[in-house]
Motif scaffolding. Structure first.
Motif, mmCIF file in Angstrom:
data_model
loop_
_atom_site.group_PDB
_atom_site.id
_atom_site.type_symbol
_atom_site.label_atom_id
_atom_site.label_comp_id
_atom_site.label_asym_id
_atom_site.label_seq_id
_atom_site.Cartn_x
_atom_site.Cartn_y
_atom_site.Cartn_z
ATOM 1 N N VAL A 135 -5.399 8.231 2.980
ATOM 2 C CA VAL A 135 -4.679 7.087 2.420
ATOM 3 C C VAL A 135 -4.302 6.099 3.525
ATOM 4 C CG1 VAL A 135 -2.242 7.841 2.516
ATOM 5 C CG2 VAL A 135 -3.073 6.535 0.570
ATOM 6 N N ASP A 136 -3.993 6.594 4.713
ATOM 7 C CA ASP A 136 -3.707 5.698 5.840
ATOM 8 C C ASP A 136 -4.940 4.873 6.202
ATOM 9 O OD1 ASP A 136 -1.129 6.596 5.950
ATOM 10 O OD2 ASP A 136 -1.460 7.981 7.623
ATOM 11 N N TYR A 193 -1.705 3.109 -2.800
ATOM 12 C CA TYR A 193 -0.275 3.383 -2.992
ATOM 13 C C TYR A 193 -0.058 4.440 -4.071
ATOM 14 C CZ TYR A 193 0.958 -0.449 0.108
ATOM 15 O OH TYR A 193 1.100 -1.244 1.214
ATOM 16 N N PHE A 251 -3.097 12.446 3.496
ATOM 17 C CA PHE A 251 -2.390 11.354 4.154
ATOM 18 C C PHE A 251 -3.291 10.604 5.128
ATOM 19 C CE2 PHE A 251 1.679 13.313 2.805
ATOM 20 C CZ PHE A 251 2.296 12.157 2.339
ATOM 21 N N ASN A 277 6.203 4.122 -4.112
ATOM 22 C CA ASN A 277 4.765 3.862 -3.958
ATOM 23 C C ASN A 277 4.091 3.599 -5.297
ATOM 24 O OD1 ASN A 277 3.722 4.193 -1.040
ATOM 25 N ND2 ASN A 277 5.176 5.882 -1.242
ATOM 26 N N LYS A 319 -0.810 7.697 -2.380
ATOM 27 C CA LYS A 319 0.298 8.066 -1.486
ATOM 28 C C LYS A 319 1.477 8.606 -2.291
ATOM 29 C CE LYS A 319 2.658 6.260 2.609
ATOM 30 N NZ LYS A 319 2.841 5.070 3.487
#
Length: 606
Positions: free
Chosen positions: A304-305, A318, A301, A337, A321
């Motif tokens: 991906v952020d 996306y 996470f 997503n 995620k």
């Protein structure tokens, strides 16, 4: 040729000369005309040209008549052929396969670079909504093939083919590409680029844009932007990224770890490489699925952020995620997503296939089938294509069609695992133990060192009631899934080893209850808990969990990897005659029949 007078024929006809590819007069008129014009039927490797034996001219009246009739027949045949060929092509719509660029670079170790260029062009073209682009897996099989372009186009069901070559010398690179219309064999576009290595990204964008123009695709502003954007300008970072992808696509524990190392090397060079952060998240997500270590989920996470902070509209982020949400049994978040990824990148095969997988987890089988069929047309030679299509078809009770997909998958990949695995489960689901055993014996012949086959033997012995062999087999499973662990717990319980059984059950129970507390909206945690209660003998809790599992999408099977029907699952062997179990089965059957109606497989509800 006009309307010449023919002896003994009173009516004049318009006469045409049929120009075959190897007699094409344009060769004489145009000095730049390709010597071997019929690229469609020519071997990509050998450049074979058909040869025609010369016949002696005949001067008799009969030969003139027959000659005239032959011309008419040939014209009719050509017309019918071209018309039928055209109709086939119309069905294919705007479609393209980018064949692996030939690596002209001397020395070894440079294939990943040329393959990378191929894959990046595919990726850029996948941004275009009205263009069907065959995915990387299905085209890489044609590397160094001797098949003709026409054969390849027909196998992949596309209208156009892009082929080319790459030669790299030190910091200079030459890229040659040509786009071929397989119906007319015309060059729709061709280009040669002699550039500095750092300009290779601009070359990829230019090729993609020229293809879009040649195919008359109407690009939106966002599609144009995405095609022209380049994720990095550093070729060394790019090389680490490509190496990482190669490792990732082995889909193995070691491969994911090696991918992470390469991705981190790329980020050390270019810390703003958003695409690498997205792929890093994918690798962490896969590791979390394998061993459920929370650290991998958190790193996923975080990665991906970071990717979305750098590039807010990155489809790959996306999709990553979605994988992380899926790994936690969050179906709707995963679905949202993945769909977002397909909106940003309409031809994104991985995301499209994952939408289908998630609909399966949510119990919407008609939508699952629709998305799996869509993904299949983009990537028919993916290792997972026939497997996932077969899964949807089996669940919709289209067993004959499902078996066709399974057999195709085994024929395509004789050493593959997934299609033999689902075939094995199908044999178990049909109570065909002897045929299931044969599948495993055959699989061991082609995958001698694959320890994951022990998981299948464990299920086989468990269902067959051979507890001793089942126990022995559990010792050889390298990375058992939660479903496999439940079978292990059931086997230990049958053997009277309750402490070991309870140890496994408590670990899985804690994880499933945590997912439910966090709002999991798919059937899997409920179905897992139902099996835990069944092993413990808590029947009321079993039916409560099964009822909620059906509410949340359970349609009778474990999952795509452990595709065992609850009707033969040995964990439920003492409950099959229970009236509550029978009522639940009828409820599921009614839902499936409605899904068959929605999928267009049944005229009216059951």
């Amino acid at each position: 040729l006009g309307k010449p007078a023919l002896k003994n024929i009173h009516q004049r006809f318009e006469i045409y000369r049929v120009i075959l590819p190897w007699h094409d007069r344009r060769k004489k008129q145009d000095p730049n005309f390709t010597a071997e014009k019929d690229r469609r039927r020519r071997s990509r490797m050998r450049g074979e040209t058909p040869k025609v034996a010369h016949q002696k001219q005949q001067s008799t009246n009969r030969s003139v008549i027959y000659g005239g009739l032959a011309v008419v027949i040939i014209m009719a045949a050509v017309f019918l052929y071209r018309n039928s060929f055209s109709n086939v092509n119309k069905d294919r719509g705007r479609s393209i396969a980018v064949l692996p660029f030939e690596n002209m670079t001397a020395g070894t170790g440079s294939d990943y670079f040329s393959d990378g260029i191929t894959e990046d062009i595919i990726s850029k073209l996948s941004e275009i909504k009205d263009l069907r682009v065959i995915a990387r897996t299905s085209v890489l099989q044609y590397k160094e093939t001797t098949k003709s372009v026409l054969d390849i186009a027909n196998e992949l069901e596309v209208n156009t083919i892009l082929e080319g070559s790459i030669r790299r010398i030190d910091n200079e690179v030459r890229v040659v590409a040509q786009l071929i219309d397989i119906r007319t064999d015309d060059h729709l576009w061709a280009g040669t680029y002699d550039r500095n290595l750092d300009d290779i990204f601009a070359v990829q964008s230019d090729i993609a844009r020229n293809i879009a123009n040649a195919l008359q695709s109407k690009l939106t502003a966002s599609e144009e932007k995405n095609i022209l954007d380049n994720p990095t300008v550093n070729t060394k970072a790019y090389e680490y990224y490509r190496e990482g992808l190669t490792k990732y696509y082995t889909y193995s524990f070691d491969g994911f770890n090696d991918a992470i190392k390469n991705y981190n090397n790329a980020l050390n060079i270019d810390p703003n490489y958003a695409l690498v952060y997205a792929e890093l998240a994918n690798a962490y997500g896969q590791l979390f699925i394998i061993n459920q270590e929370q650290e991998y989920l958190e790193k996923g996470f975080s990665s991906v952020d970071k990717a979305l902070t750098i590039q807010t509209d990155l489809a790959e982020a996306y999709k990553a995620k979605a994988l992380l949400e899926y790994a936690q049994s969050n179906g709707m978040k995963s679905l949202e997503n993945n769909i977002k990824a397909t909106e940003l990148k309409p031809g994104y095969y991985d995301a499209i296939a994952n939408v289908g997988n998630t609909y399966t987890e949510l119990g919407d089988l008609s939508e699952a089938l629709r998305w799996q069929e869509k993904s299949y047309h983009l990537n028919p030679y993916s290792l997972q294509a026939d497997w996932h299509l077969a899964q949807a078809l089996f669940m919709l009770e289209e067993n004959e069609k499902a078996m066709e997909s399974v057999i195709k998958g085994i024929q395509k990949f004789s050493q593959g695992f997934r299609c033999p695995s689902i075939l094995f489960h199908h044999r178990l689901n049909a109570s065909e133990l002897n045929r299931a055993e044969k599948v495993l014996i055959d699989l061991e012949k082609v995958r001698k060192s694959d320890n994951s086959i022990h998981d299948l033997w464990t299920i086989y012995y468990f269902i067959g009631g051979d507890v001793e062999k089942a126990l022995e087999s559990t010792k050889n499973s390298p990375f058992p899934t939660d479903y496999s662990k439940l079978y292990h717990a059931g086997i230990h319980a049958k053997a009277g080893n309750m402490p070991q059984s309870e140890k496994i059950l408590s670990e899985i129970e804690s994880r499933m209850e945590k997912r439910l507390r966090k709002g999991s909206d798919i059937y899997r945690p409920y179905y897992m808990l139902a099996q835990i209660h069944a092993i413990r003998g808590n029947n009321d809790s079993v039916f409560s969990m099964l009822d909620q599992a059906v509410d949340n999408g359970f349609r009778g099977y474990g999952d795509d990897i452990n595709f065992l029907s609850w009707q033969v699952n040995p964990i439920f062997s003492d409950l099959r005659q229970n009236s509550r179990f029978i009522m639940l089965q009828k409820r599921v059957e009614k839902i499936i029949q409605q899904e068959r109606v929605e999928a267009g497989l049944l005229a009216q509800a059951y």
